[in-house]
Each structure stands twice: as C-alpha cells, then as structure tokens.
Design a protein around this motif. Structure first.
Motif, PDB file in Angstrom:
ATOM      1  N   MET A   1       0.838  -1.204   0.000  1.00 20.54           N
ATOM      2  CA  MET A   1       0.000   0.000   0.000  1.00 20.54           C
ATOM      3  C   MET A   1       0.880   1.264   0.000  1.00 20.54           C
ATOM      4  SD  MET A   1      -3.380  -0.096   0.277  1.00 20.54           S
ATOM      5  CE  MET A   1      -4.093   1.039   1.484  1.00 20.54           C
ATOM      6  N   ASN A   2       0.446   2.239  -0.785  1.00 19.59           N
ATOM      7  CA  ASN A   2       1.129   3.540  -0.806  1.00 19.59           C
ATOM      8  C   ASN A   2       0.216   4.583  -0.165  1.00 19.59           C
ATOM      9  OD1 ASN A   2       3.347   2.451  -2.194  1.00 19.59           O
ATOM     10  ND2 ASN A   2       2.337   2.751  -4.170  1.00 19.59           N
ATOM     11  N   TYR A   3       0.732   5.176   0.923  1.00 22.78           N
ATOM     12  CA  TYR A   3      -0.049   6.181   1.642  1.00 22.78           C
ATOM     13  C   TYR A   3       0.551   7.547   1.352  1.00 22.78           C
ATOM     14  CZ  TYR A   3      -0.875   1.870   4.295  1.00 22.78           C
ATOM     15  OH  TYR A   3      -1.165   0.563   4.656  1.00 22.78           O
ATOM     16  N   THR A   4      -0.245   8.512   0.935  1.00 20.90           N
ATOM     17  CA  THR A   4       0.252   9.868   0.692  1.00 20.90           C
ATOM     18  C   THR A   4      -0.521  10.853   1.556  1.00 20.90           C
ATOM     19  OG1 THR A   4       0.943   9.337  -1.558  1.00 20.90           O
ATOM     20  CG2 THR A   4       0.541  11.671  -1.064  1.00 20.90           C
ATOM     21  N   VAL A   5       0.233  11.607   2.367  1.00 20.77           N
ATOM     22  CA  VAL A   5      -0.363  12.560   3.308  1.00 20.77           C
ATOM     23  C   VAL A   5      -0.072  13.982   2.819  1.00 20.77           C
ATOM     24  CG1 VAL A   5      -0.470  13.291   5.722  1.00 20.77           C
ATOM     25  CG2 VAL A   5       0.078  10.906   5.177  1.00 20.77           C
ATOM     26  N   LEU A  19       0.384   7.193  11.700  1.00 25.66           N
ATOM     27  CA  LEU A  19       0.254   6.359  10.491  1.00 25.66           C
ATOM     28  C   LEU A  19       1.453   5.417  10.387  1.00 25.66           C
ATOM     29  CD1 LEU A  19      -1.130   5.676   7.776  1.00 25.66           C
ATOM     30  CD2 LEU A  19       0.156   7.588   6.755  1.00 25.66           C
ATOM     31  N   VAL A  23       1.122   1.373  10.412  1.00 21.45           N
ATOM     32  CA  VAL A  23       1.652   0.554   9.304  1.00 21.45           C
ATOM     33  C   VAL A  23       2.654  -0.460   9.851  1.00 21.45           C
ATOM     34  CG1 VAL A  23       3.074   0.637   7.200  1.00 21.45           C
ATOM     35  CG2 VAL A  23       1.204   2.280   7.522  1.00 21.45           C
ATOM     36  N   ILE A  32       5.055   5.455   2.915  1.00 20.92           N
ATOM     37  CA  ILE A  32       4.393   6.700   3.337  1.00 20.92           C
ATOM     38  C   ILE A  32       5.138   7.894   2.748  1.00 20.92           C
ATOM     39  CG2 ILE A  32       3.701   8.140   5.288  1.00 20.92           C
ATOM     40  CD1 ILE A  32       3.686   5.599   7.032  1.00 20.92           C
ATOM     41  N   ALA A 192      -0.393   6.921  -5.075  1.00 25.43           N
ATOM     42  CA  ALA A 192      -1.144   6.705  -3.824  1.00 25.43           C
ATOM     43  C   ALA A 192      -2.270   5.680  -3.975  1.00 25.43           C
ATOM     44  CB  ALA A 192      -1.737   8.025  -3.345  1.00 25.43           C
ATOM     45  N   VAL A 194      -4.120   5.616  -1.155  1.00 27.60           N
ATOM     46  CA  VAL A 194      -5.013   6.452  -0.343  1.00 27.60           C
ATOM     47  C   VAL A 194      -4.310   7.788  -0.120  1.00 27.60           C
ATOM     48  CG1 VAL A 194      -4.112   5.493   1.825  1.00 27.60           C
ATOM     49  CG2 VAL A 194      -6.323   6.622   1.811  1.00 27.60           C
ATOM     50  N   LEU A 196      -4.368  11.125   2.334  1.00 24.29           N
ATOM     51  CA  LEU A 196      -4.866  11.578   3.636  1.00 24.29           C
ATOM     52  C   LEU A 196      -4.534  13.056   3.820  1.00 24.29           C
ATOM     53  CD1 LEU A 196      -3.605   8.452   5.635  1.00 24.29           C
ATOM     54  CD2 LEU A 196      -5.982   8.972   5.009  1.00 24.29           C
ATOM     55  N   LEU A 315      -7.909   5.114   7.529  1.00 19.90           N
ATOM     56  CA  LEU A 315      -7.718   4.096   6.482  1.00 19.90           C
ATOM     57  C   LEU A 315      -8.959   3.213   6.341  1.00 19.90           C
ATOM     58  CD1 LEU A 315      -4.004   3.092   7.150  1.00 19.90           C
ATOM     59  CD2 LEU A 315      -4.907   4.626   5.376  1.00 19.90           C
TER      60      LEU A 315
END
Ligand code: FO1
Length: 322
Positions: A1-5, A19, A23, A32, A192, A194, A196, A315
C-alpha cells in the motif's frame, strides 16, 4: 500500500507518526509519502527557515521539542541572542543553536543550487524516518497576510510577533502562480492507494499545498480515495491559531465548515471522506448529504496508541470509499 499525506506542522507530524506506527503494527509494509507545505518558509539572517517541514523532520526523527511543537529538544539559544543584538533576526523569533545547524545546512545546499526536494532528501537521510518528505513545490512561495489597515506582513511575523491578533483579510502565497508541483509530490499523488489530508491548518498549511498549480488536478484525478481529518474539535482548534486564519477567509471554526471549505470531490472539491471527533457527530449527516462520507471517531492524538488508532480509522473509512 502507498499512503500519501498532505499537510505540514505539528498536527501533521503527530498524524504521520501515528500512520507510521499503524503501518508498522499491521506488518504488511507500505510506503508513506508526505507532501509538505513550504509557504510558511522564511528568510531570517540570510537563512531559509522551513517550519512545517522541520516540525515533521524533527518529530519523525524523535529529536523534536514536543512541548513547543517546533525546534529541537534540549536547545540552547546562544547564537539567537547574538543575532537579536546584531539585529539580523527579530528578537521575537527564536532560533535554537541546533535548529540553526539545520538552517545553515539547508541554506548552504540551496546556495549550491540544490532543489528544495534534494535538500529535504539530504536532511531526512540523517535519520531513519520511515517516511519520505516532499515539498509541494520546489519554487519559493511565501504566505503573506493581507491586513485591514496596513501593508501585508510575512506569515511568520503575523503568527509569531502578532500572535495572529492583527485582523487579517486574506492570505496570499507570493510566487504561487509561477510555482510547479514538485516531481516528488506529483509521483506521491500518482502512486497513492489512499490520500490523507492531515489535521493541519486548513488555510496556511493545507491551503497553499492545494494552491500549487497542478496539485488540485492531480488530487482530482487520482483513483485513490481522499480522506481528511479535522483539526477542529467541538468548534475549537486542537492547537495553534487556525481559528484566526479561518475567520480571515470567512469560514466558521468547526469540523463541518472546514469539510465544506475543502468541498466534496464529487462536486469538484477535495474530499471523499472526513473524520470528525465524536463530540461533532451532528456534522456526519449533513456532510453525507453534501457527498462527503463523514465518520465520528476519537480525534485526540495523545500518544502513539491514539495516533495509530486515528490513522487506522482514516484508512478504514478510505477502504469503504474505493
Ligand atoms: N513559533 C513561535 O511562536 N515563536 C518562535 O520564536 C518560533 C521560532 C521558530 C523557529 C523555527 C521554526 O521552524 C519554527 C518556529 N516557530 C516559532 C514556529 C512557527 O513559527 C510556526 O509554528 C509555524 O510556522 C506554524 O505552522
């Protein structure tokens, strides 16, 4: 998973640490990326200060002054006192000796011609952050505060010297029209799974990121759900003076009003989902009618557990929006 904040500053730092912890505990790995606001940045004594970035850098590295929310732990201020005497730095802006080390290194690299992105990479490489920080843009875009009865002042002067007490009529990021989204930020949004929106100041930390040409299009175009976290609980800011910023642009200081300010992605805005505190549960139904999937959860981040829990809640909401 790729999380972009998306965000910057203390609220973003706490959320990203949560986060990262979530993770790690989930044990499925994942990447992240944080797209960081640079419009807080400021030239002082010939040095480039970058508060929203440095709050994240120091907090993720575990070397931050958690009390103050900015600067390094265990600071001394010998050089800052000298700068105030020489008059090259205002006496109301404190630059710790360790913090000055960061500003001197950053400025040296900028003077060598390195991009802000490359400076972020070098500064972050010193610690094992577990997160990649990207400036929203490599261009210089300083927020200036438009005032009712005098010339605009740089955001830092309004925020620190005047404690946001001067009535502001708006905020303008100088140079924003010429700015381009940084390659790292563009790639972070593109990859991403997701996106955030951190509980950062919606006006001077998230706003300038969204204002970078190309950013809104990138966020509108990503297949990833976009879920935000309110930085306002029960009509009050969790920390900082976002209420003064919101008032200046005519937005009520409430979790619901900030979500409406960001807008529903289905209506051309930013958000698919929005987390409000349990005390703001009455915002959930109206926002759902606006096309924003809202959910009421405990928003206070008091420690690694509550921060990790908040990230998990964001998430989980995102997973219902794919
Ligand atoms: N905030 C203050 O209230 N007083 C200061 O003297 C001060 C110095 C400072 C130095 C470096 C830095 O990275 C941040 C600093 N801040 C200070 C915080 C900063 O002005 C704001 O917290 C952010 O710009 C708000 O996002």
């Amino acid at each position: 998973m790729n999380y972009t904040v998306i965000g910057g500053g203390v609220g973003c730092a706490r959320f990203v640490k949560g986060l990262r912890e979530h993770v790690r505990r989930a044990g499925q790995g994942g990447r992240i990326d944080v797209v960081v606001n640079t419009a807080d940045d400021w030239w002082v004594s010939g040095l480039r200060i970058a508060p929203d970035h440095d709050s994240l850098l120091y907090a993720l590295a575990g070397v931050n002054d958690a009390e103050r929310g900015w600067g390094r732990a265990g600071e001394t201020e010998r050089v800052s006192a000298e700068l105030a005497v020489w008059g090259t730095a205002p006496d109301w802006f404190t630059l710790g000796d360790l913090d000055l080390g960061t500003h001197i290194a950053r400025t040296a690299w900028l003077r060598e011609g390195l991009s802000v992105s490359e400076v972020y990479r070098r500064l972050g490489a010193r610690w094992d952050l577990g997160v990649t920080l990207h400036p929203a843009t490599d261009s210089e875009i300083d927020t200036h505060v438009l005032l009712a009865d005098r010339d605009p002042v740089h955001f830092q002067e309004w925020w620190v010297r005047h404690r946001a007490q001067l009535p502001a009529t708006g905020f303008a990021q100088r140079g924003i029209e010429r700015a381009a989204i940084s390659p790292g930020a563009r790639d972070a949004v593109a990859r991403a799974d997701v996106v955030l929106i951190a509980p950062s100041n919606p006006v001077v930390s998230v706003g300038p990121v969204l204002a970078v040409p190309g950013m809104r299009q990138a966020l509108a175009g990503t297949p990833a759900p976009v879920v935000g976290v309110s930085g306002i609980i029960s009509g009050a800011v969790v920390r900082g003076m976002a209420d003064a910023c919101l008032a200046a642009i005519g937005v009520e200081t409430s979790a619901e009003a900030v979500a409406r300010h960001y807008g529903a992605r289905s209506a051309g805005g930013l958000l698919d989902g929005w987390l409000v505190d349990e005390s703001d549960g009455d915002a959930v139904a109206p926002l759902r009618d606006e096309g924003i999937a809202a959910r009421a959860v405990p928003l206070w981040m008091r420690d690694p557990d509550t921060s990790a829990r908040l990230a998990q809640d964001a998430l989980e909401l995102a997973s219902t929006l794919r």
